[in-house]
Design a protein around this motif. Structure first.
Motif, PDB file in Angstrom:
ATOM      1  N   SER A 202      66.839   8.334   8.905  1.00 18.57           N
ATOM      2  CA  SER A 202      65.819   9.285   9.367  1.00 18.57           C
ATOM      3  C   SER A 202      65.964  10.618   8.652  1.00 18.57           C
ATOM      4  N   GLU A 203      64.866  11.366   8.669  1.00 14.54           N
ATOM      5  CA  GLU A 203      64.816  12.695   8.063  1.00 14.54           C
ATOM      6  C   GLU A 203      63.905  13.572   8.914  1.00 14.54           C
ATOM      7  N   GLN A 204      64.274  14.846   9.060  1.00  9.36           N
ATOM      8  CA  GLN A 204      63.462  15.790   9.821  1.00  9.36           C
ATOM      9  C   GLN A 204      62.961  16.906   8.899  1.00  9.36           C
ATOM     10  N   LYS A 206      60.403  20.532   8.805  1.00 10.95           N
ATOM     11  CA  LYS A 206      59.720  21.565   9.577  1.00 10.95           C
ATOM     12  C   LYS A 206      58.266  21.660   9.130  1.00 10.95           C
ATOM     13  N   THR A 216      58.887  20.010  14.551  1.00  7.99           N
ATOM     14  CA  THR A 216      59.793  19.118  13.837  1.00  7.99           C
ATOM     15  C   THR A 216      59.109  17.792  13.582  1.00  7.99           C
ATOM     16  N   GLN A 218      59.655  14.132  12.352  1.00  5.37           N
ATOM     17  CA  GLN A 218      60.754  13.180  12.148  1.00  5.37           C
ATOM     18  C   GLN A 218      60.211  11.880  11.581  1.00  5.37           C
ATOM     19  N   ASP A 238      58.035  16.706  17.094  1.00  7.71           N
ATOM     20  CA  ASP A 238      58.788  17.286  18.215  1.00  7.71           C
ATOM     21  C   ASP A 238      59.344  16.185  19.107  1.00  7.71           C
TER      22      ASP A 238
END
Length: 468
Positions: A202-204, A206, A216, A218, A238
């Motif tokens: 996974s990667e988040q 902004k 956020t 994701q 979020d």
């Protein structure tokens, strides 16, 4: 004898003029952007005592006999050679390396200068602080949120509004590139926590809404069971928000649909590059090699006022996954550790203009407190076909004359104009050693002409005493 008196007088007068020029050069040895002058002499008219005669059969030719009547100033030239550059560290100090002049305005009157000791006034105008003349250039124009410089327009005052607001901007594009590890195991039907962790990545990122509020994004990737080179992706906005933002993925005319699926599938070729992406409804993105692979994402903005139907406001942006067959800025699948290479988005919070910088092209870039930068304007330069014909107007300024030609105004580096160096000033091009030598020569010339007058006076005195 009377001729020698007047010749000596002309010598005295014109050597005094030369001394005046030398004195002015020395006085301005530390004047920013000053260009020194030099005096050229020429002889004056001649009194002909006897004309020339051509040769005859019996005699040769005879040259004319002429007595000069002194000398005069032929020209006082302005020497426009480059002065040395002195670093100041002041961001509004500008120097020109090469030819060209800064353009200043006082009302409708244009002036030109090499002295770039500028500053900002109360209204943010870039001016010469000594006299308030305004530096000219081109302000950037906002076209659909992008700044463009049109240097074909007439020049205008340059404004750098320190403290001005930069409006919040919603994210409309997210560029995402990563590598998904080919060796990642598939998640079994009844996975353990360790197997789930090993079977996904996974990667988040902004992102921002129209208020500049941060959210956020994701992305969770998992291997598709039983299928080589395919990954399922789940998009959540979020994820820790207690109120669901209803993220949705989709393509097509009505995409992404409200409350639609928030998943898509990424397919790779046997070369490890992206092949295409398919949304939850089966819509395909990416066909031929080099075409973009995108997904449209939408989510609810809970802090926005609902519409007339009571539905929450939806915020949309495009998720760019790269191009078909792409490598550098695209998602790939190689037997390397999963990692994110690039995550870029074009949204931002509200900010204030904190600082600015000026590059070699004279482009002024504003730096805002929200981390964004924006082109504000560009400093103009002027060049002339005969810069030696410019008239000095005082205060380090020049004005156009009948012999200078009209000003060719444009950006630096174009049509022979030099480049701009920020944080530096061009010093005077006066060479003191040269001026002192010139002063000695001028002094000796003045003394010699005074001796001519004295000697002629003595001869006249002798004539007056002949009758005694």
């Amino acid at each position: 004898m009377m001729r020698s008196l007047f010749s000596g007088v002309s010598g005295l007068q014109n050597h005094q003029t030369r001394m005046d020029v030398v004195g002015n050069n020395i006085a301005n040895v530390n004047t920013t952007g000053f260009k020194r002058n030099r005096v050229n002499f020429q002889d004056m008219i001649y009194q002909q005592l006897q004309g020339a005669s051509r040769p005859t059969e019996d005699l040769g030719g005879v040259n004319p006999r002429e007595v000069g009547l002194g000398m005069s100033v032929a020209s006082i030239d302005t020497i426009h050679i480059q002065g040395s550059l002195q670093t100041t560290g002041v961001q509004t100090d500008l120097a020109i390396q090469g030819t060209g002049f800064f353009v200043l305005k006082e009302g409708d009157k244009s002036y030109f200068t090499r002295a770039g000791n500028f500053s900002l006034d109360q209204e943010g105008l870039l001016v010469n602080p000594a006299n308030g003349m305004r530096v000219q250039g081109w302000m950037a124009q906002d076209v659909e949120g992008m700044q463009f410089l049109d240097v074909s327009r007439d020049v205008e005052n340059l404004i750098i509004p320190i403290g001005a607001k930069d409006a919040a901007r919603a994210t409309t594009n997210v560029n995402f590139a990563c590598n998904l590890d080919k060796r990642t195991i598939e998640i079994p039907e009844n996975p353990t926590q360790m197997q789930v962790r090993e079977g996904s990545w996974s990667e988040q990122i902004k992102v921002f809404d129209t208020f500049g509020d941060e959210h956020t994004l994701q992305l969770l990737f998992t291997r598709v069971p039983g299928v080589n080179n395919s990954w399922n992706a789940v998009v959540t906005v979020d994820p820790e928000n207690p109120v669901a933002t209803n993220a949705a993925i989709g393509l097509g005319e009505e995409a992404p649909p409200t409350g639609g699926p928030n998943t898509f599938t990424v397919n790779f070729s046997n070369l490890g590059t992206i092949l295409n992406a398919v949304d939850g409804e089966g819509n395909l993105s990416g066909t031929d090699s080099g075409t973009p692979v995108i997904m449209n994402v939408a989510y609810d903005v809970q802090s926005a006022t609902p519409g007339d139907d009571g539905a929450p406001v939806r915020q949309e942006f495009t998720l760019n996954l790269g191009t078909v067959g792409g490598l550098t800025n695209s998602i790939t699948q190689y037997a390397e550790t999963s990692s994110s290479k690039m995550t870029e988005q074009d949204g931002n919070t509200m900010g204030y203009l904190d600082n600015f910088k000026i590059d070699q092209s004279g482009v002024i870039t504003g730096i805002f407190s929200n981390g964004t930068s924006r082109t504000l304007g560009q400093v103009a330069l002027a060049s002339f076909s005969n810069q030696g014909g410019l008239e000095k107007a005082g205060s380090n300024n020049f004005v156009v004359s009948n012999n200078s030609g009209t000003a060719n105004i444009g950006p630096s580096g174009i049509a022979g104009k030099g480049k701009i160096i920020a944080g530096a000033l061009e010093m005077s091009n006066v060479d003191l050693s040269e001026q002192f030598v010139d002063m000695i020569v001028t002094q000796r010339g003045f003394q010699a002409n005074s001796r001519t007058i004295q000697t002629a006076d003595q001869l006249l005195q002798e004539v007056l005493t002949l009758k005694r």
